[in-house]
Every structure is written in C-alpha cells, then in structure tokens.
Design a protein around this motif. Structure first.
Motif, mmCIF file in Angstrom:
data_model
loop_
_atom_site.group_PDB
_atom_site.id
_atom_site.type_symbol
_atom_site.label_atom_id
_atom_site.label_comp_id
_atom_site.label_asym_id
_atom_site.label_seq_id
_atom_site.Cartn_x
_atom_site.Cartn_y
_atom_site.Cartn_z
ATOM 1 N N LEU A 123 -5.738 -9.330 23.608
ATOM 2 C CA LEU A 123 -4.774 -8.712 24.520
ATOM 3 C C LEU A 123 -4.481 -7.270 24.123
ATOM 4 O O LEU A 123 -4.454 -6.373 24.961
ATOM 5 N N ILE A 124 -4.264 -7.043 22.833
ATOM 6 C CA ILE A 124 -3.832 -5.730 22.365
ATOM 7 C C ILE A 124 -4.994 -4.748 22.329
ATOM 8 O O ILE A 124 -4.892 -3.609 22.815
ATOM 9 N N TYR A 125 -6.114 -5.170 21.755
ATOM 10 C CA TYR A 125 -7.257 -4.265 21.625
ATOM 11 C C TYR A 125 -8.113 -4.226 22.879
ATOM 12 O O TYR A 125 -9.007 -3.376 23.004
ATOM 13 N N ASN B 249 -9.440 -0.937 28.856
ATOM 14 C CA ASN B 249 -8.953 -2.018 27.989
ATOM 15 C C ASN B 249 -7.883 -2.871 28.655
ATOM 16 O O ASN B 249 -7.098 -3.530 27.973
ATOM 17 N N THR B 250 -7.840 -2.854 29.980
ATOM 18 C CA THR B 250 -6.773 -3.574 30.697
ATOM 19 C C THR B 250 -7.295 -4.302 31.926
ATOM 20 O O THR B 250 -6.982 -5.477 32.139
ATOM 21 N N PHE B 251 -8.062 -3.620 32.768
ATOM 22 C CA PHE B 251 -8.449 -4.154 34.071
ATOM 23 C C PHE B 251 -9.909 -4.591 34.082
ATOM 24 O O PHE B 251 -10.747 -4.028 33.376
ATOM 25 N N THR B 252 -10.184 -5.588 34.917
ATOM 26 C CA THR B 252 -11.572 -5.936 35.184
ATOM 27 C C THR B 252 -12.107 -4.997 36.262
ATOM 28 O O THR B 252 -11.325 -4.417 37.034
ATOM 29 N N MET C 261 0.092 -9.791 31.219
ATOM 30 C CA MET C 261 -0.126 -9.971 32.652
ATOM 31 C C MET C 261 0.925 -9.197 33.440
ATOM 32 O O MET C 261 0.620 -8.567 34.469
ATOM 33 N N MET C 262 2.174 -9.223 32.956
ATOM 34 C CA MET C 262 3.244 -8.455 33.594
ATOM 35 C C MET C 262 2.966 -6.959 33.493
ATOM 36 O O MET C 262 3.193 -6.196 34.440
ATOM 37 N N ARG C 263 2.441 -6.525 32.337
ATOM 38 C CA ARG C 263 2.088 -5.115 32.158
ATOM 39 C C ARG C 263 0.975 -4.713 33.124
ATOM 40 O O ARG C 263 1.020 -3.634 33.731
ATOM 41 N N LYS C 264 -0.025 -5.567 33.284
ATOM 42 C CA LYS C 264 -1.119 -5.254 34.206
ATOM 43 C C LYS C 264 -0.603 -5.130 35.637
ATOM 44 O O LYS C 264 -0.967 -4.191 36.360
ATOM 45 N N THR D 35 2.413 -4.338 36.589
ATOM 46 C CA THR D 35 3.210 -3.118 36.680
ATOM 47 C C THR D 35 2.316 -1.888 36.806
ATOM 48 O O THR D 35 2.572 -0.990 37.624
ATOM 49 N N LEU D 36 1.247 -1.829 36.017
ATOM 50 C CA LEU D 36 0.338 -0.688 36.080
ATOM 51 C C LEU D 36 -0.378 -0.611 37.421
ATOM 52 O O LEU D 36 -0.585 0.488 37.964
ATOM 53 N N VAL D 37 -0.763 -1.756 37.955
ATOM 54 C CA VAL D 37 -1.418 -1.763 39.272
ATOM 55 C C VAL D 37 -0.480 -1.185 40.329
ATOM 56 O O VAL D 37 -0.879 -0.364 41.168
ATOM 57 N N LEU D 38 0.797 -1.593 40.290
ATOM 58 C CA LEU D 38 1.770 -1.070 41.253
ATOM 59 C C LEU D 38 1.957 0.436 41.081
ATOM 60 O O LEU D 38 1.992 1.188 42.059
ATOM 61 N N PHE D 39 2.072 0.887 39.831
ATOM 62 C CA PHE D 39 2.246 2.319 39.585
ATOM 63 C C PHE D 39 1.055 3.115 40.091
ATOM 64 O O PHE D 39 1.214 4.192 40.684
ATOM 65 N N MET D 40 -0.160 2.617 39.850
ATOM 66 C CA MET D 40 -1.358 3.345 40.261
ATOM 67 C C MET D 40 -1.493 3.379 41.775
ATOM 68 O O MET D 40 -1.882 4.403 42.363
#
Length: 316
Positions: free
Chosen positions: A37-39, A50-53, A178-181, A183-188
C-alpha cells in the motif's frame, strides 16, 4: 492429575483454535500488506503514480475531466462576462482598473493550468514517487505479514490474538488507501473547474484549498513511507509483540507528522470520521435492538431500542 487434564485439553483445543483462525482470516487473505500500500509496488500489478491502475486513469479520470471541462468552460464564460462588466464601468469607478489587472493576471494562470493540468498532476506525483522510491530501496522486506494459519502449540491463543490485531491493522490500511485513492480521483476530475474558480474573487479560496488538499493527500504516502522505514529499523531489535505495538503507533504518528508538516488532507479526515461515526451508530443501534428485545420481548420494543441507540450515539 490436573496437569494431565490440562495437557489433554490443550491437545484438543489448540488444533481447534488453529482451524478457527484459518476460517476467520481466509476472506481477508487478498488484503494488501502495508508495504504494498505504502510503496505502491506489487508483483501482480503495475500501478500508475504508485496509486492507480491504468484502467482507473483511462476509464475514470480522463472521461471525468472531459465532462468537468464543459462546466469549467461555462464558468470561464461567466467570469469573462463579469470582467467585461467591470471593464465597462472603469470610467465611472477607477478602482475597477485594479480588478481588471488582477483578472488578466489570473486569466493567464488559469489558461496555463487548463492546458497543462496533466503535467501538473505528473509533476506532483513524480516528486512523491521519487521520495517513496528512496525509502523503498532502503527497505526491501516487509515488516510483518499476516499468517494464513498458526501452528498449534502452547501459545496458540496468544498467536491468534496477535495475528487478529494485525488483521485489524491491515483492514484499516486498505480502507485508508482506498479512501485516499477515491479522494485523489475526485480532486483530479474536478481540477479544470477548480482552476477556473481562480478568476472569481469570491471563489479564489476554493482553488487554493483544492490545491493544498490535493498536494497533502498525495504526499501523505511519502510521510507513511518514511515512518514505515523507521519502524522497520526499530523492529529489528524488537520482539514480535513489540513490533505489533509499533504498527499500532504507526496510525496516530503518521497523522501527527502530516499535521506538523502543514499538509492538507482534511477531506480524508472528514471521510474517516464519517465512516467511524456511521459504524458506531450501527453498533449502538444493534445494542439498542438487542436490549429492547430482551426487555420488552416484542418487535416494537426492539425497534424502539435500535432507534434510541442511534439517537444516543448521534448525541455524543
């Protein structure tokens, strides 16, 4: 005699505890470890930033940005109309000249942002990836892993408790990332609209807040990577139980470090608190339902108990 009976009971229950543990953890074996998750590195999948497929970028982020771009252009036209009204009244109110100068300056910034939003995203994520890679190379092995089964023995119950603690922590880690992902999708996706809001004085704060939250949510992964590496170094000299305690300390320490560095991420915190509140309300409702059913021996009493339990939780 008692020792013989105790040994016989241990011979019976130790394998039983091992089987029960295997039943409990079997649905959760697909959970990602903290290291993954972290790396953001895994043998099974190649992640973008390092976050999205790749599918999440192509099928969610890009189409979402295209839709929001339509709204952004509409808001841009509104901002231009408002600026034109201010410009037409410069002869009456000379103070509007300052507004016009600020508008053209912000308009240039917005134009650059709209044309280069993917580049901005890549730059922010690229710096985050560079920081993570430094700690990932220094820390090659996972700190601890959840076992699929535990070996029967004199300490089988203690092993079971420790492994269940790790299971709870891994569930939290997967929930958080999963919550971070999300949130990032919404921001982007909202990026084009947030950029255009810089043109309207009343909404400039929203654009600044969006950028701060986005950067903070991205770089929290770097904070986790640094902290996880330090914990890995400390765990070399610690026993298994103390390493579990280090894992538990990881959660509040990471949030404290993020606050110390002045990062955003209040949206993630809000979602986390909301999830905890709904979870506690559900537990309170269940407790009230059982208590009401026992006390009144009726369905209506059970429903009243559930309602009271939820109200009490909301009141707290």
């Amino acid at each position: 005699m008692m020792d013989i009976i105790g040994d016989k009971l241990a011979d019976v229950f130790n394998p039983l505890f091992s089987v029960i543990y295997a039943w409990i953890v079997k649905p959760f074996l697909e959970l990602k470890l903290f290291k993954t998750l972290i790396y953001g590195s895994s043998e099974d999948e190649d992640l973008v930033f390092n976050t999205f497929t790749p599918d999440e970028i192509e099928k969610i982020v890009k189409p979402g940005m295209d839709v929001i771009m339509i709204l952004a252009v509409f808001l841009l036209l509104i901002a231009i109309v408002l600026a034109g009204m201010k410009m037409s009244s410069v002869a009456i109110n000379p103070a509007n000249r300052t507004y016009i100068i600020e508008f053209f300056k912000d308009f240039a910034i917005v134009a650059i942002l709209l044309l280069n939003l993917p580049t901005l995203y890549s730059l922010i994520f690229g710096v985050n990836d560079a920081i993570i890679s430094v700690f990932s190379v220094a820390h090659e092995d996972a700190l601890m892993e959840m076992k699929e089964t535990i070996e029967p023995g004199d300490d089988v119950l203690g092993q079971m408790i420790i492994q269940l603690c790790l299971l709870g922590l891994f569930i939290w880690g997967n929930f958080y990332y999963m919550m971070r992902k999300l949130t990032l999708v919404l921001f982007m996706i909202l990026g084009p609209l947030m950029a255009v809001m810089l043109l309207i004085p009343q909404t400039k704060g929203i654009t600044i807040g969006w950028l701060k939250e986005f950067i903070g949510t991205v770089f929290v992964q770097s904070v986790h990577a640094c902290l996880y590496w330090v914990i890995a170094l400390m765990s070399i000299t610690e026993s298994g139980l103390e390493a579990v305690i280090l894992y538990i300390i990881f959660i509040p320490t990471a949030e404290a470090l993020r606050s110390l560095l002045g990062m955003g991420g209040q949206m993630s915190n809000g979602l986390s608190k909301a999830g905890a509140m709904f979870g506690m309300s559900a537990l309170a409702g269940m407790y009230g339902s059982v208590k009401g059913a026992i006390g009144d021996k009726s369905v209506a009493g059970a429903l009243r108990g559930a309602a009271n339990g939820i109200k009490d939780s909301a009141g707290r």
